[in-house]
Design a protein around this motif. Structure first.
Motif, PDB file in Angstrom:
ATOM      1  N   ALA A 173       0.889   3.829  -3.046  1.00  0.00           N
ATOM      2  CA  ALA A 173       0.426   5.191  -2.750  1.00  0.00           C
ATOM      3  C   ALA A 173       1.426   6.215  -3.273  1.00  0.00           C
ATOM      4  O   ALA A 173       1.048   7.318  -3.656  1.00  0.00           O
ATOM      5  N   PRO A 191      -4.516   5.052   0.898  1.00  0.00           N
ATOM      6  CA  PRO A 191      -4.038   3.810   0.273  1.00  0.00           C
ATOM      7  C   PRO A 191      -4.825   3.514  -0.998  1.00  0.00           C
ATOM      8  O   PRO A 191      -6.023   3.780  -1.069  1.00  0.00           O
ATOM      9  N   THR A 222      -7.853  -1.409  -0.118  1.00  0.00           N
ATOM     10  CA  THR A 222      -8.040  -1.863   1.252  1.00  0.00           C
ATOM     11  C   THR A 222      -7.943  -3.383   1.265  1.00  0.00           C
ATOM     12  O   THR A 222      -8.072  -4.035   0.225  1.00  0.00           O
ATOM     13  N   ARG A 264     -10.533   6.897  -3.209  1.00  0.00           N
ATOM     14  CA  ARG A 264      -9.188   7.350  -2.872  1.00  0.00           C
ATOM     15  C   ARG A 264      -9.136   8.844  -3.153  1.00  0.00           C
ATOM     16  O   ARG A 264      -8.847   9.282  -4.244  1.00  0.00           O
ATOM     17  N   GLN A 303       0.829  -1.209   0.000  1.00  0.00           N
ATOM     18  CA  GLN A 303       0.000   0.000   0.000  1.00  0.00           C
ATOM     19  C   GLN A 303       0.864   1.260   0.000  1.00  0.00           C
ATOM     20  O   GLN A 303       0.571   2.212  -0.716  1.00  0.00           O
TER      21      GLN A 303
END
Length: 72
Positions: free
Chosen positions: A36, A53, A56, A47, A32
């Motif tokens: 990101a 992130p 999930t 997002r 993540q």
């Protein structure tokens, strides 16, 4: 990354509880953070910012969370 860019779901099944814990508590958070920081991923409704992130994860343990062909 392919699934995250398209908003699709991915299911990962493991054989051991130790591997489940490693993936959920170590490997997925690291992925993540890496994703990101990647500027090629689109920011969508879920997002809101680049700091959120890109996906999930949920951890399902227990016999009741398994899918068998007969129950499906």
């Amino acid at each position: 990354m392919f699934a995250a860019q398209r908003g699709e779901r991915v299911i990962i099944s493991t054989n051991t509880l130790n591997l489940q814990d490693q993936l959920f508590f170590k490997d997925i958070p690291a992925l993540q953070r890496i994703m990101a920081a990647d500027s090629t991923l689109p920011i969508n409704k879920k997002r809101k910012t680049a700091a959120d992130p890109p996906f999930t994860a949920a951890l399902l343990k227990g016999r009741g969370n398994y899918l068998c062909i007969r129950r499906y």
